[in-house]
Motif scaffolding. Structure first.
Motif, PDB file in Angstrom:
ATOM      1  N   LEU A  74       0.694  -1.107   0.050  1.00 14.13           N
ATOM      2  CA  LEU A  74      -0.069   0.033   0.083  1.00 14.13           C
ATOM      3  C   LEU A  74       0.996   1.239   0.085  1.00 14.13           C
ATOM      4  O   LEU A  74       0.513   2.311  -0.775  1.00 14.13           O
ATOM      5  CB  LEU A  74      -0.952   0.039   1.128  1.00 14.13           C
ATOM      6  CG  LEU A  74      -1.764   1.242   1.321  1.00 14.13           C
ATOM      7  CD1 LEU A  74      -2.570   1.471   0.428  1.00 14.13           C
ATOM      8  CD2 LEU A  74      -2.478   1.153   2.673  1.00 14.13           C
ATOM      9  N   CYS A  75       1.702   1.273   0.776  1.00 14.33           N
ATOM     10  CA  CYS A  75       2.525   2.694   1.070  1.00 14.33           C
ATOM     11  C   CYS A  75       4.099   2.488   0.720  1.00 14.33           C
ATOM     12  O   CYS A  75       4.756   3.443   0.442  1.00 14.33           O
ATOM     13  CB  CYS A  75       2.695   3.069   2.374  1.00 14.33           C
ATOM     14  SG  CYS A  75       3.309   1.893   3.553  1.00 14.33           S
ATOM     15  N   CYS A  76       4.541   1.036   0.742  1.00 16.62           N
ATOM     16  CA  CYS A  76       6.124   0.882   0.686  1.00 16.62           C
ATOM     17  C   CYS A  76       6.994   1.709   1.361  1.00 16.62           C
ATOM     18  O   CYS A  76       7.990   2.095   0.843  1.00 16.62           O
ATOM     19  CB  CYS A  76       6.396   1.046  -1.057  1.00 16.62           C
ATOM     20  SG  CYS A  76       6.138  -0.454  -1.934  1.00 16.62           S
TER      21      CYS A  76
ATOM     22  N   GLY B  32       6.736   1.580   4.828  1.00 13.20           N
ATOM     23  CA  GLY B  32       7.004   1.074   6.347  1.00 13.20           C
ATOM     24  C   GLY B  32       5.956   1.640   7.280  1.00 13.20           C
ATOM     25  O   GLY B  32       6.133   1.671   8.502  1.00 13.20           O
ATOM     26  N   HIS B  33       4.787   2.160   6.704  1.00 13.37           N
ATOM     27  CA  HIS B  33       3.718   2.842   7.699  1.00 13.37           C
ATOM     28  C   HIS B  33       2.619   1.837   7.675  1.00 13.37           C
ATOM     29  O   HIS B  33       1.917   2.236   8.928  1.00 13.37           O
ATOM     30  CB  HIS B  33       3.210   4.074   6.942  1.00 13.37           C
ATOM     31  CG  HIS B  33       4.174   5.168   6.839  1.00 13.37           C
ATOM     32  ND1 HIS B  33       5.182   5.628   7.888  1.00 13.37           N
ATOM     33  CD2 HIS B  33       4.395   6.267   5.716  1.00 13.37           C
ATOM     34  CE1 HIS B  33       5.956   6.616   7.578  1.00 13.37           C
ATOM     35  NE2 HIS B  33       5.301   6.923   6.226  1.00 13.37           N
ATOM     36  N   CYS B  34       2.215   1.094   6.872  1.00  6.07           N
ATOM     37  CA  CYS B  34       0.987   0.374   7.021  1.00  6.07           C
ATOM     38  C   CYS B  34       1.190  -1.009   7.509  1.00  6.07           C
ATOM     39  O   CYS B  34       2.409  -1.542   7.765  1.00  6.07           O
ATOM     40  CB  CYS B  34       0.091   0.503   5.409  1.00  6.07           C
ATOM     41  SG  CYS B  34       1.043  -0.922   4.500  1.00  6.07           S
TER      42      CYS B  34
ATOM     43  N   CYS C  84       2.174  -5.297   4.700  1.00  2.00           N
ATOM     44  CA  CYS C  84       3.440  -6.400   4.171  1.00  2.00           C
ATOM     45  C   CYS C  84       4.081  -6.951   5.435  1.00  2.00           C
ATOM     46  O   CYS C  84       5.382  -7.321   5.245  1.00  2.00           O
ATOM     47  CB  CYS C  84       4.493  -5.623   3.356  1.00  2.00           C
ATOM     48  SG  CYS C  84       5.224  -4.384   4.438  1.00  2.00           S
TER      49      CYS C  84
ATOM     50  N   CYS D 152       8.625  -4.378   3.112  1.00  2.00           N
ATOM     51  CA  CYS D 152       8.835  -3.485   1.788  1.00  2.00           C
ATOM     52  C   CYS D 152       9.955  -2.558   2.147  1.00  2.00           C
ATOM     53  O   CYS D 152      10.387  -1.792   1.261  1.00  2.00           O
ATOM     54  CB  CYS D 152       7.314  -2.533   1.776  1.00  2.00           C
ATOM     55  SG  CYS D 152       7.354  -1.301   3.204  1.00  2.00           S
TER      56      CYS D 152
HETATM   57  S1  FES Z   1       3.488  -1.572   2.321  1.00  2.00           S
HETATM   58 FE1  FES Z   1       3.061  -0.540   3.873  1.00  2.00          FE
HETATM   59  S2  FES Z   1       4.415  -0.905   5.390  1.00  2.00           S
HETATM   60 FE2  FES Z   1       5.094  -2.169   3.908  1.00  2.00          FE
END
Ligand code: FES
Lengths: 159, 871
Positions: free
Chosen positions: B59-61, B63-65, B68, B81
């Motif tokens: 989703l964010c790539c 490290g926020h969500c 992953c 990610c």
């Molecule tokens: S995709 Fe959001 S934390 Fe890895």
């Protein structure tokens, strides 16, 4: 009475040869170079103001108390020179020297640019002095095994 | 499938790295993260959601969500990610039954809705109570964040390092770098820490300040303490000034299907395309409230993804938006009934300052209605915010039309919080149930309590709340920000497993002799050397030696030493002659027993005070406190560790001692309760003739570096007398035979000296002493209970803490109980009602549910007239 029972430096007497043993002897047996046992340093607690006789170091550990460090052989002389309110703590405190700021930072939450100071080392109360890259740590000897193990472990973590 | 090489990319195509995903080898390039490599290998589903087990993808790539999270080399919940690839790493999915692509638990998503409404765990599955353990195990299995391998060896070591800085800058973006440079120019000691996730640009290593990356500040605590997670080292920073440059966080939009795989935030598009040269999909739709979405559209075009439609919410206000998918992946988006096929949907709801660290530090967080974001205000003096963390340039989705919040009516779930699987419906339901304060609603719905810690759900949930309750966002406020701001491994917080323990100078001798060691407070002490009965016998019949170095030892000296001690203790010391010893009990100002020990007078103005093993520090602090209050001319020195102490006890102890010292140890020369200074085996000692264990005995106090020497000498020279070391357990039996009290075992924080049968120690005719008023009061009201001895009628040893029962009701308790060979009975001490505190009173003690008879004894069980002790 004389409080002789606090004196650490003994001459053989009455046919007996008392053997001094460092509290850190076992803990530092496999210590890497750079870690030295300073337990035999002379250490005196002085109450009130302290003038420093030659050849000693004075560390103020509380507003009304100082730790005086000197060579083991000089304890008797220095004790005499410092007057009445002096207690020989040579046996109470173990001492060791470590090298390197990084190692010291893993041992103590102290401002290493503001030494000497009193604070916790390896979670035990201690007095720390600095000479360049070398740090001298004095702490209650009953923690010797613990502090020795922590110091060696921290050093291994940086090796 | 990679795009053609670009100068911007972070991968090194000449070096490959192989790791394993679910056991299958995956080939990656150096510079890939596990996430980018899996994406390159065609993986789109990266996790299953917390509650409904819906498929979730990148989703964010950034490290926020929570999307992953995977198990990496046994460590649960790693964000792949941002986790760099390493050769041989083993990666597994978590929270699935089956596989990521076919998770059997996804059935919850199909049928679970009505059964798993918000807060269901507070209501269902709690009855019958008995079944909870099963429910719990079931819930843990189907919901959660990976499993901890309890049998795994520590894979790495974690260290703690204490750091100082005049200025600590958190975040290495442009504003953070500027702040660091400026402070360095002012001559400050500056350290900059960066999460190292700003992979877009390599952090420059600059002169003038230190940069640590990847390193993540996990909180700001009082006094400028900032713990920083630097991988395997926890850096505990103390900084005079903390500059927070933590940036802003891209916000999602609320619409049905907003959690489908293929729905991306702009940062994901930017990183996938630029850093790892990956094409996010074939056909994209962009819905955006700011320029980030437009930039993402550009990135997509450059990567060869066709952009089918861009909806700029600042210019169009659609009345309806929804994403539809199949197998959890986005297939089309409809905006105002106009459906467009796509496999990528970029949503951008603006960006929200990452203010959490500032809020932890004490900043107020305020809603800025014109920009639609929360901004930090009123920072504490030592904390500063710069750049987008301070609200600069950030812009929320103030312009987002109401329609985008019109959730489930248009079908599909609309997620407010993807970590905890909370939908708009859940929030509305919570409001309908009356959870109208945001703090309560947070606890009820668990919004913001998942792995993202509110990064992606705080703003949307409050906006939804405002809308539903028809209130202003500003009046709803925010929830409390608490550390840690980022997940942190427990091992890192725990650090190395060293527990401070005090050991006497004889510790290793005890171990060599096979002693079983036990804890008493911080001390390690021998319980026994293997044969308790024989050790007791040695003391009664020959000679035994016990290491009592743990006793607290204080020197009290000065012209006012007598006045000082007389005012501290209920007892009198002015009449104690030099060379004599007195037992002493220390009381609190409330008259309660605090500690006990002996006080020996060394000279007119020098006293030697011993305390219990665990009481030394407390007593020292107590002495120093009163000394400061009263202003006496007295100094107190703690010589506990300076001196080792041995108690040599038993009928043959005198003969043994005579071999080793020139001191006159005859009964007349060295009587009971005398103190002497003399050399023993050449070692200067303070000898105290006292007898806790009830036989003729001497305590030798001497410089601790000679402990092993003196111990060895005693054992050697006492061998023919049958000398035996004895441990704590034999000591406890011996002292119990004499009905000697152990403070803390036989007394508690409520006991006073009068009730404990020590009234002979309390001198009411003294001017004043600590606790006098309280003890006078106790004397007036009479005792409430009394400490007495008892012996069992039939030899059963009752448990310590066992109940004394009178007329079927509990009336007291056993504090100590042992079998004594010397007495031939089970004996003990107990608190009983005063009416029963008479010799031969009959009491009953509960043992294993039965009542066992016992007789009260007021005198010692062994040698009641102290003939042996005083011999
Ligand atoms: S995709 Fe959001 S934390 Fe890895």
């Amino acid at each position: 009475m004389s409080r002789d029972f606090l004196a650490v430096e003994l001459a053989p007497a009455d046919g007996f040869e008392p053997r001094w043993r460092s509290p850190l002897e076992r803990a530092l047996r496999d210590a890497p170079p750079g870690i030295r046992d300073l337990s035999r340093t002379g250490k005196l607690h002085v109450h009130g103001d302290v003038g420093a006789p030659p050849g000693v170091e004075v560390v103020r550990v509380a507003p009304d108390r100082a730790l005086v460090l000197c060579a083991a052989a000089d304890v008797e002389r220095v004790r005499g020179e410092l007057g009445e309110r002096v207690v020989d703590m040579s046996a109470a405190l173990a001492g060791l020297e470590v090298r390197g700021e990084r190692l010291m930072r893993r041992l103590a939450d102290l401002d290493l640019d503001a030494l000497p100071a009193a604070g916790a080392v390896a979670h035990v109360p201690a007095t720390v002095l600095r000479d360049g890259d070398a740090f001298r740590i004095f702490f209650p000897q009953e923690y010797a095994d613990h502090v020795g193990a922590v110091v060696l472990d921290a050093a291994a973590g940086l090796a | 499938m990679r795009l053609p090489p670009s100068p911007e990319e972070r991968i090194d195509r000449s070096r490959t790295v192989t790791f394993f995903f679910e056991g299958e080898p995956i080939e990656a390039y150096a510079g890939d993260t596990i996430g980018s490599a899996l994406f390159a290998a065609g993986r789109r589903v990266f996790s299953r959601s917390f509650k409904y087990h819906r498929p979730r993808g990148l989703l964010c790539c950034s490290g926020h969500c929570p999307n992953c999270l995977m198990q990496v080399d046994g460590a649960p919940s790693v964000r792949v990610c941002t986790a760099p690839v390493r050769e041989g790493t083993r990666v597994r999915s978590q929270n699935v039954l089956g596989s990521l692509d076919r998770d059997l638990l996804a059935v919850v998503d199909k049928v679970g809705g009505p059964f798993t409404p918000v807060g269901f765990y507070y209501r269902t599955m709690i009855r019958p109570r008995r079944a909870w353990p099963y429910y719990e195990r079931f819930l843990r299995r189907v919901a959660g964040l990976g499993t901890i391998d309890k049998h795994a060896r520590r894979s790495s070591r974690f260290d703690t390092e204490h750091r100082r800085a005049e200025v600590l800058v958190i975040g290495g973006g442009p504003s953070g770098l500027d702040a660091a440079r400026a402070a360095a120019r002012d001559g400050r000691r500056v350290v900059l820490v960066d999460e190292g996730l700003a992979l877009d640009a390599q952090l420059p290593r600059e002169d003038g300040f230190e940069t640590i990356a990847p390193a993540r500040a996990i909180g700001i605590y009082e006094g400028g303490l900032v713990p920083v997670d630097a991988g395997d080292v926890l850096l505990r920073f103390r900084a005079e000034r903390v500059v927070v440059a933590s940036g802003a966080i891209e916000q999602p939009l609320l619409f049905p299907g907003n959690d489908l795989v293929g729905v991306l935030l702009p940062s994901a598009v930017r990183r996938l395309t630029r850093l790892w040269s990956l094409r996010p999909g074939e056909r994209a739709v962009v819905i955006t409230a700011d320029d980030r979405g437009l930039a993402a559209a550009e990135d997509l075009r450059r990567a060869g993804t066709s952009v089918a439609r861009v909806v700029d919410l600042r210019t169009t206000q659609p009345a309806q938006m929804a994403a539809r998918g199949s197998h959890g992946r986005v297939r089309s988006v409809s905006v105002d009934g106009d459906s467009v096929d796509c496999d990528v949907l970029v949503m951008s709801g603006g960006s929200q300052p990452a203010y959490s660290l500032l809020a932890q530090a004490g900043a107020r967080v305020e809603y800025d209605g014109t920009r639609g974001i929360f901004v930090p205000r009123d920072l504490p003096p030592h904390v500063e915010a710069v750049g987008s963390a301070a609200g600069e340039g950030a812009r929320g989705a103030a312009a987002v039309p109401a329609a985008s919040y019109r959730g489930t009516e248009s079908g599909g779930r609309c997620f407010v919080c993807i970590c905890e699987d909370v939908t708009d419906k859940d929030v509305k339901r919570a409001i309908a149930e009356g959870f109208d304060s945001i703090e309560l609603a947070k606890r009820y719905t668990t919004v913001t309590m998942g792995p993202c810690q509110g990064r992606l759900c705080h703003l949307p949930s409050i906006r939804l709340y405002a809308r539903e309750t028809r209130a202003e966002e500003a009046t709803i406020g925010t929830t409390t920000a608490r550390p840690p701001w980022a997940p942190v491994r427990l091992g890192l917080l725990a650090g190395r497993g060293h527990e401070p323990a005090k050991r006497t100078s004889l510790h290793h001798r005890h171990k060599e002799l096979g002693a079983q060691m036990m804890w008493t407070g911080e001390w390690r002490r021998p319980h026994s050397y293997g044969d308790v009965a024989a050790e007791v016998r040695a003391v009664h019949e020959g000679v035994g030696v016990i290491d009592v170095s743990t006793l607290g030892k204080l020197l009290v000296s000065g012209p006012d030493a007598v006045s000082f001690l007389e005012r501290l203790y209920p007892n009198r010391f002015g009449d104690l002659k030099p060379g004599r010893i007195r037992y002493a009990v220390l009381g609190t100002d409330a008259g309660r027993i605090m500690d006990d020990g002996t006080i020996g007078r060394l000279s007119e103005r020098d006293f030697y005070v011993t305390t219990t093993s665990t009481g030394a520090e407390t007593v020292l602090a107590w002495f120093e406190w009163w000394n400061a209050v009263w202003g006496y001319d007295v100094s107190v020195d703690n010589v506990t560790g300076a001196l080792a102490a041995l108690n040599v006890a038993g009928p043959r102890s005198r003969a043994l001692l005579a071999r080793l010292t020139e001191l006159d140890v005859s009964p007349d020369g060295f009587g009971y309760l005398d103190a002497r200074e003399a050399r023993v085996a050449g070692v200067p000692c303070l000898l105290l003739r006292i007898g806790f264990v009830g036989e003729l005995g001497y305590e030798l106090h001497f410089p601790s570096p000679y402990a092993e020497y003196l111990w060895d000498t005693l054992l050697e020279r006492g061998a023919d007398a049958g000398i035996r070391p004895f441990g704590l357990e034999p000591q406890r039996i011996l002292r119990l035979e004499k009905a000697h009290v152990i403070v803390g075992q036989d007394t508690d924080s409520e006991s006073n000296a009068l009730d404990a049968n020590m009234s002979w120690l309390v001198k009411f005719d003294k001017d004043d002493f600590v606790g006098k008023w309280a003890l006078e009061h106790v004397r007036e009201r009479g005792p409430r209970e009394r400490l007495v001895g008892f012996e069992m009628a039939n030899g059963t040893v009752p448990p310590e803490g066992g109940q004394i029962v009178v007329d079927g009701l509990p009336a007291g308790r056993v504090t100590s109980a042992r079998w004594s060979d010397a007495v031939g009975k089970a004996i003990g001490l107990a608190w009983v009602p005063p009416a029963l505190a008479d010799e031969d009173s009959r009491i009953e003690i509960r043992v294993d549910g039965r009542l066992e008879p016992a007789l009260v004894r007021l005198r010692p069980f062994f040698d009641p007239d102290d003939e042996r002790l005083r011999a």
